[in-house]
Design an enzyme around this catalytic site. Sequence first.
Site, short mmCIF file in Angstrom:
data_model
loop_
_atom_site.label_atom_id
_atom_site.label_comp_id
_atom_site.label_asym_id
_atom_site.label_seq_id
_atom_site.Cartn_x
_atom_site.Cartn_y
_atom_site.Cartn_z
N ASP A 9 0.87 -1.17 0.00
CA ASP A 9 0.00 0.00 0.00
C ASP A 9 0.91 1.23 0.00
O ASP A 9 1.68 1.43 0.93
CB ASP A 9 -0.87 -0.05 1.27
N ASP A 105 -2.68 2.57 -6.26
CA ASP A 105 -1.58 2.56 -5.30
C ASP A 105 -1.58 1.34 -4.37
O ASP A 105 -1.01 1.39 -3.30
CB ASP A 105 -1.59 3.86 -4.48
N GLU A 106 -2.22 0.27 -4.76
CA GLU A 106 -2.26 -0.92 -3.92
C GLU A 106 -2.15 -2.17 -4.79
O GLU A 106 -2.72 -2.21 -5.88
CB GLU A 106 -3.62 -1.04 -3.23
#
Lengths: 395, 369
Positions: A9, A105-106
Amino acid sequence: MDETILHVDMNAFFAACHQAADPRLRGRPVLVSGDPESRHGIILTASYEARPYGVKTAMPTGEALRLCPQAVVVRPDFKLYSSYSRRVMAILSSYTPLVEQFSIDEAWLDVAGCEKLFGPPTAIAREIKRRIKEELNLTCSIGIAPTKILAKMASDLEKPDGLVLLTLADVPTRIWPLPVEALFGVGPQTAAALRSLGVRTIGQLAHYPRTSLKARFGVYGEYLAELAQGRDGSRVNPEGEGVKSVGNSITLPQDTVDPEEIETVLLALAEEVGARLRRRALAGRTVTVSIKTPDFRLYTRSATYPEPTCLTEAIYARARQIFHRHFAGRPVRLVGLAVSSLLPPGTPTQLDLFAGQEKNKRARLAQTVDRLRARFGEDVLVRARLLKGPRLPKK
Amino acid sequence: MHFRTSREPFLTAAQAALRAVLTKSTVPALTGILVTAAQGEVTLAGTDLELGIESRFEAQVKEEGQVLIPARYLVDILRRLPEGEITLAEENGGEHVALTAGSSHFRLLTLPAADFPPVGASEAVELLRLPELTLRTLLQQVTFAAAHDGLRQLLTSVLFSLRGASLRLVATDGHRLALAETPLSAEGASGEYLVPARTLEEVARLLGGGGEVSIAAGPKQIIFTTSTWTLVSRLVEGNYLPYESVLPRSFSRQAQVKRTDFLAALERAELFSSEKINAVHLNLSREGIRVQAQSAEVGRMEELVPADVAGEDLDISFNGRYLIEPLRILGSEDIELKFTGPESAAVIGPAGTSTYLYLVMPVTTRQAV
């Protein structure tokens, strides 16, 4: 079960990308605002430097600047974010092909069987963190666990720059004390419903009688109970499986059956959803229309089309069709519209021989309108039909 | 009914008629082949109501008559028999037929012939005649470009545009368009007819003799007739797309390339395009045409195909399928490609001819607005 699943993350990703790209911003509080010119535009992300001042995501820019006057406010740059996102995913993919990107973003990785090449999962996680920091100037939190959901929750436990290994034996001490909202899959509505049953923590959910959960929430209730036990059968799927959509809804000032009024609301929603799709260079094939009737029941209908679109007119035409097919004549208090089956930016699109000219004109028009609005504010251009009618909450 | 013939023409005719027969239907008559023996000739007919095929062969007709036989069994029996003489005779007032070949005897239950719908139009007018092979070439050059699924029914049909002294065929699926034209030996009729592509695939399959084919039309049907078969199809109603408005008139870049070289490179590129749209990138420059393809799962390829390129350099992407398909059917070895820009239609055709045109829209990768 082995702890081989990593959830990566990125920390304060949007703000961090600006800091990575522009060294002058490093170490300074950076606010990414949806609309920097307007004090009412909301904060999309605040860098960690801004957080001690109390700046939070979704706060109006004006309020954030009052709390942290020295902050630098920047406009979102989705091209920048997707370029960094691609580089992050490239680093992750160098350890295993089993990388499932969950959002910009993960991502999850399954490193089972990679020990001989790269060492145990914790070593791989440390190596990933080091490379992301050295090569991209970004930080991330990584959770390692035997399942995807636990890995995701583990990455949430230490922020920023964390690394947490969670085994099934840790679930009672580290996961059960958390509020139910912290469980993946529990939204505000489910959380409220669970609270009404006296379930406030994940531990309470784990010990709640299965049959009662099933009676109240159906199969979904059973699924949540499994998750609360730390069990989840989903695998890391490089194709991705998150149902991603862009949508919004409007609660009407009063209940209505007037099709014209509802169409106007659909147009307003199509305009807003279209603009958000276009900003992210996405297009979707499925359009979903939902309505809430005065007795608070929610009805949802969708249709999937062969051609993906991000154009207001096309989304509106599809939404209208769905509305008239399924909901015409019903009293309505809330109207929702979402576009899903999204194609990511850069997906090759086949151009059409016949619709081409008209569609290209529409696309250029939409682009121009979007640019004008980005520069002069949302209200610089308003569709005549939307001059009167409910205004949308800004997203 | 009673006739005698040899296996070969009987099987060929039965297989032709079978193409129009449904395997399953709530109307049992539609699963049969209607056998009619009269005046030294046997006619086999099959229909699914949209498409009807009649095929004929000579036979020694001892007794004229008509029976409806389950199509599948008739064809399978004929297929498994050795070469030789076959007799087919009605029995029990048409309740059965007896099929005899050498020492094999078959007795088949018949279907009620009265339920079989008439194949063919009552008031058809001949539009034109042309050599079978000419029509076959036209169909091969055009039909593949029609749409395969029925979302837009017009696009699953092929336009027959009769323009007096010539016949033009046009097909498009909205992404690419094929157009072929042939002069007619005799001044014919004018008019536009939309024929289902599926029908034309059957026509192309049947064509191949050295004779002529006659094309006739009734109010809702089109009829293709040769000396040995007749095919009747429903016409698609509606007006075709205004295709002439999308035919480009001028081009800024041209390339001449050898068909087999280009095709082979594209077929290799196809291996590297696993996504839904199998995008192939072309880079045109003085050097020639650089073909590139990549896939996240497999890897990438790049290859330079020698070509004479005129005009500015160009980068353009296509669905590889849409380039491979026309190149496979073009007879000429010298191929001409014409372009206007990365988002405009390109043209592929044999160099120096104006009777064939293949137009294809490129693929783009959307950019953030």
